[in-house]
Design a protein around this motif. Structure first.
Motif, PDB file in Angstrom:
ATOM      1  N   TYR A   1       0.826  -1.216   0.000  1.00 28.50           N
ATOM      2  CA  TYR A   1       0.000   0.000   0.000  1.00 28.50           C
ATOM      3  C   TYR A   1       0.847   1.248   0.000  1.00 28.50           C
ATOM      4  CZ  TYR A   1      -4.143  -2.838   0.858  1.00 28.50           C
ATOM      5  OH  TYR A   1      -5.158  -3.746   0.747  1.00 28.50           O
ATOM      6  N   ARG A   2       2.034   1.178   0.594  1.00 25.15           N
ATOM      7  CA  ARG A   2       2.897   2.355   0.624  1.00 25.15           C
ATOM      8  C   ARG A   2       3.372   2.701  -0.789  1.00 25.15           C
ATOM      9  NH1 ARG A   2       5.036  -0.099   5.468  1.00 25.15           N
ATOM     10  NH2 ARG A   2       4.442   1.125   7.285  1.00 25.15           N
ATOM     11  N   GLN A   3       3.615   1.653  -1.591  1.00 25.16           N
ATOM     12  CA  GLN A   3       4.081   1.894  -2.945  1.00 25.16           C
ATOM     13  C   GLN A   3       2.982   2.486  -3.829  1.00 25.16           C
ATOM     14  OE1 GLN A   3       5.558  -1.868  -4.304  1.00 25.16           O
ATOM     15  NE2 GLN A   3       7.213  -1.966  -2.758  1.00 25.16           N
ATOM     16  N   GLU A   4       1.696   2.162  -3.503  1.00 23.47           N
ATOM     17  CA  GLU A   4       0.596   2.621  -4.339  1.00 23.47           C
ATOM     18  C   GLU A   4      -0.249   3.688  -3.641  1.00 23.47           C
ATOM     19  OE1 GLU A   4      -1.667  -0.768  -5.354  1.00 23.47           O
ATOM     20  OE2 GLU A   4       0.010  -1.840  -6.305  1.00 23.47           O
ATOM     21  N   ALA A   5       0.255   4.260  -2.559  1.00 25.78           N
ATOM     22  CA  ALA A   5      -0.569   5.194  -1.778  1.00 25.78           C
ATOM     23  C   ALA A   5      -0.984   6.409  -2.582  1.00 25.78           C
ATOM     24  CB  ALA A   5       0.190   5.634  -0.524  1.00 25.78           C
ATOM     25  N   GLY A   6      -0.098   6.891  -3.459  1.00 22.51           N
ATOM     26  CA  GLY A   6      -0.431   8.097  -4.210  1.00 22.51           C
ATOM     27  C   GLY A   6      -1.541   7.888  -5.203  1.00 22.51           C
ATOM     28  N   SER A   7      -1.662   6.680  -5.762  1.00 23.28           N
ATOM     29  CA  SER A   7      -2.690   6.425  -6.781  1.00 23.28           C
ATOM     30  C   SER A   7      -3.848   5.574  -6.281  1.00 23.28           C
ATOM     31  CB  SER A   7      -2.043   5.732  -7.993  1.00 23.28           C
ATOM     32  OG  SER A   7      -1.462   4.495  -7.596  1.00 23.28           O
ATOM     33  N   LEU A   8      -3.797   5.168  -4.991  1.00 19.95           N
ATOM     34  CA  LEU A   8      -4.843   4.290  -4.462  1.00 19.95           C
ATOM     35  C   LEU A   8      -6.143   5.063  -4.275  1.00 19.95           C
ATOM     36  CD1 LEU A   8      -5.546   1.468  -3.348  1.00 19.95           C
ATOM     37  CD2 LEU A   8      -4.871   2.330  -1.087  1.00 19.95           C
ATOM     38  N   ARG A   9      -7.243   4.503  -4.666  1.00 14.34           N
ATOM     39  CA  ARG A   9      -8.561   5.094  -4.468  1.00 14.34           C
ATOM     40  C   ARG A   9      -9.244   4.422  -3.270  1.00 14.34           C
ATOM     41  NH1 ARG A   9     -13.596   5.437  -8.797  1.00 14.34           N
ATOM     42  NH2 ARG A   9     -15.010   6.601  -7.387  1.00 14.34           N
ATOM     43  N   ILE A  10      -9.541   5.185  -2.269  1.00 16.31           N
ATOM     44  CA  ILE A  10     -10.118   4.650  -1.026  1.00 16.31           C
ATOM     45  C   ILE A  10     -11.641   4.774  -1.086  1.00 16.31           C
ATOM     46  CG2 ILE A  10     -10.147   4.841   1.486  1.00 16.31           C
ATOM     47  CD1 ILE A  10      -7.423   6.168   1.289  1.00 16.31           C
ATOM     48  N   PRO A  11     -12.343   3.693  -0.874  1.00 13.62           N
ATOM     49  CA  PRO A  11     -13.809   3.774  -0.896  1.00 13.62           C
ATOM     50  C   PRO A  11     -14.325   4.469   0.361  1.00 13.62           C
ATOM     51  CG  PRO A  11     -13.140   1.580  -0.281  1.00 13.62           C
ATOM     52  CD  PRO A  11     -11.878   2.306  -0.649  1.00 13.62           C
ATOM     53  N   PRO A  12     -15.548   5.062   0.327  1.00 11.94           N
ATOM     54  CA  PRO A  12     -16.146   5.670   1.532  1.00 11.94           C
ATOM     55  C   PRO A  12     -16.371   4.622   2.619  1.00 11.94           C
ATOM     56  CG  PRO A  12     -17.298   6.376  -0.442  1.00 11.94           C
ATOM     57  CD  PRO A  12     -16.393   5.264  -0.863  1.00 11.94           C
ATOM     58  N   ILE A  13     -16.298   5.047   3.847  1.00 13.14           N
ATOM     59  CA  ILE A  13     -16.476   4.153   4.994  1.00 13.14           C
ATOM     60  C   ILE A  13     -17.775   4.532   5.704  1.00 13.14           C
ATOM     61  CG2 ILE A  13     -15.508   3.384   7.181  1.00 13.14           C
ATOM     62  CD1 ILE A  13     -12.769   4.031   6.065  1.00 13.14           C
ATOM     63  N   ASP A  14     -18.647   3.577   5.951  1.00  9.48           N
ATOM     64  CA  ASP A  14     -19.901   3.771   6.683  1.00  9.48           C
ATOM     65  C   ASP A  14     -19.697   3.385   8.143  1.00  9.48           C
ATOM     66  OD1 ASP A  14     -21.116   4.539   4.348  1.00  9.48           O
ATOM     67  OD2 ASP A  14     -21.785   2.506   3.861  1.00  9.48           O
ATOM     68  N   THR A  15     -20.186   4.237   9.036  1.00  7.83           N
ATOM     69  CA  THR A  15     -20.122   3.956  10.473  1.00  7.83           C
ATOM     70  C   THR A  15     -21.519   4.089  11.063  1.00  7.83           C
ATOM     71  OG1 THR A  15     -17.871   4.840  10.570  1.00  7.83           O
ATOM     72  CG2 THR A  15     -19.047   4.572  12.660  1.00  7.83           C
ATOM     73  N   TRP A  16     -21.980   3.070  11.786  1.00  7.92           N
ATOM     74  CA  TRP A  16     -23.289   3.040  12.419  1.00  7.92           C
ATOM     75  C   TRP A  16     -23.100   3.007  13.934  1.00  7.92           C
ATOM     76  CZ3 TRP A  16     -27.591   3.103   9.205  1.00  7.92           C
ATOM     77  CH2 TRP A  16     -27.332   2.876   7.857  1.00  7.92           C
TER      78      TRP A  16
END
Length: 508
Positions: free
Chosen positions: A145-160
């Motif tokens: 993940y460190r190698q791809e952190a700049g181009s990684l797309r993070i999905p939204p996180i739901d919290t209930w």
């Protein structure tokens, strides 16, 4: 909780003790024995130390007055406003009593959160092990993940989340208890204020009714004086026609007639204004009571005996004294609250929640989260705020104490003045009655002598004017005697007992 129960007696402050009330053995203005007038006739009405009637207006024996008084409590705007203020004070007591019990709050929430790539990159550098990003990575190796952190797309996180929060301040120093005590004393003061308004409006209606009947009596006297003046005009014209007098006597008689006639419109206006004043006291529009009160009636006579009770009952009967005492109680309790603010506050807090990243996981026991523990707050430096609040409350307590003393002294003065006025006004009325009889006899003799040419018409005019003035003074003093009776019961604080019973008000 056990510790709090052990220290419940550790309340601080001066605490309230009811003030001592001076009470003489007899009324200052009460006649020690029944006096007599110059001609040996006893006064018509004498105050006696008997239990006064709450419906004191019934002693006049006037059904119309009793009917008007029965409408005061429900229709008078001043009393109705005082009733609303009493409801406000009752709500304030409930509000002040709330902190005595634990506070529970339920909550639920949903959050959709989008993390940025930069935030994700910083999280990788710092080493993510918990939280939303930690849950996203799980146990996987973070090097990729460190190698791809700049181009990684993070999905939204739901919290209930849902749960219950609780807090409870341990009232170790009586701050809350004294706040409730002050609110209840203020409630009692509001109840006594409503009673004071009722007493005042009962008296105002009765006084206005006496004034109305007195003005109607004055109007009747003016009309009777007009008839007497017309008789004098006829007499002088008859003598002028017979050559027995000059035209000057006729003009003097006519001027007397016109002078009396000019007073009648003003008297009629005063009657109309007084009817409207009574209507306003009962919440009625102008002219609404004209049919009911337009017909003239005599001023209600006072009873032979006037029960005024004993002096020791004055503080119990006067609502303003009871109100002043309640205000002193509230001011003392506020001092206790200000003193308690200098001491630490201990609060128990707790929370039990369910938290999950998906709605379907929210009901699992593994999604639980809780917290529990006490907290303590100790004032160290407030910039003099607490000291200033204490000094303010202490000054207000001193003010309430002086106000109470002044109210008690004012009550004794009111009763003494009312008793004195009631006795002396009857003497004036008796003198006015004798004056009317004397002037009536003088006018009869003057007319007889004038008819036989033994007196000039000036003597007739003088006797007429004297009789007219004496009649008006008698009507005024008769009205004033009944009004002084009303003022006496207003000073005694009577009239609220059957309308607003103490047990009924205290139970709310």
């Amino acid at each position: 909780m056990a510790a709090s129960l052990l220290v419940t007696g550790c309340s601080v402050g001066p605490h309230y003790t009811p003030p001592h009330l001076f009470s003489p053995s007899s009324w200052f203005g009460m006649p020690r024995k029944q006096t007599t007038t110059a001609r040996g006739r006893a006064p018509e009405s004498v105050p006696v130390a008997a239990e006064p009637s709450p419906r004191w207006w019934d002693q006049f024996g006037d059904p119309e007055l009793s009917a008007l008084e029965s409408r005061v409590a429900s229709e008078n705007f001043t009393v109705r406003l005082a009733t609303i203020r009493l409801a406000e004070s009752r709500a304030q007591v409930r509000e002040a009593a709330g902190p005595q019990f634990p506070s529970l709050n339920g909550s639920a929430g949903y959050t959709r959160q989008q993390f940025s790539s930069k935030e994700f990159e910083r999280g990788l550098e710092n080493g993510i092990s918990s939280g939303a990003l930690g849950g996203l990575l799980g146990n996987r190796n973070t090097d990729a993940y460190r190698q791809e952190a700049g181009s990684l797309r993070i999905p939204p996180i739901d919290t209930w989340r849902d749960g219950i929060d609780a807090s409870w301040e341990l009232d170790l120093w009586g701050r809350v208890r004294h706040s409730v005590e002050a609110a209840r004393a203020t409630l009692k003061a509001s109840a006594e204020d409503r009673r004071s308004m009722l007493v005042a409006q009962f008296a105002e209606v009765a006084r206005d009714y006496m004034t109305l009947r007195g003005q109607q009596a004055q109007l009747a006297i003016l009309r009777d004086n007009l008839r007497v003046a017309r008789d004098s005009v006829r007499l002088t014209r008859a003598r002028f026609t017979g050559g027995l007098t000059t035209e000057l006597d006729v003009e003097n008689a006519v001027s007397q007639l016109d002078s009396v006639a000019a007073q009648i419109p003003d008297a009629e206006q005063q009657v109309a204004v007084q009817i409207n004043a009574l209507g306003f006291l009962l919440g009625e529009p102008p002219q609404a009571l004209r049919t009911e009160l337009g017909t003239a009636a005599p001023v209600p006579p006072v009873p032979p005996r006037v029960p005024v009770g004993v002096p020791s009952e004055l503080a119990r009967r006067r609502p303003d004294i009871r109100e002043a005492e309640a205000q002193l109680h509230a001011a003392t309790a506020n001092v206790d609250v200000a003193v308690a603010d200098f001491y630490p506050r201990v609060t128990l807090t707790g929370a039990f929640n369910f938290e999950a990243l998906s709605l379907r996981d929210l009901g699992f026991w593994s999604a639980r989260a809780y917290s529990l523990g006490p907290s303590i707050s100790l004032p160290i430096f407030q910039g003099g705020q607490l000291r200033g609040q204490l000094q303010l409350n202490q000054a207000q307590q001193q003010e309430a104490a002086l106000s109470y003393q002044r109210t008690v002294l004012q009550a004794w003065e009111d009763v003494d003045n009312a008793l004195t006025a009631y006795a002396l006004q009857q003497r004036r009325r008796d003198a006015d009655q004798r004056s009317v009889r004397s002037y009536a006899r003088a006018l009869s003799l003057a007319r007889q002598q004038y008819a036989h040419g033994l007196q000039t018409f000036l003597n007739v005019l003088t006797a007429e004017r004297g009789l007219f003035g004496a009649r008006e003074q008698l009507a005024t003093s008769t009205t004033q005697v009944s009004s002084d009776f009303v003022q006496l019961y207003n000073a005694l604080g009577g009239g609220w007992e059957t309308t607003f019973p103490e047990a009924r008000t205290a139970s709310r």
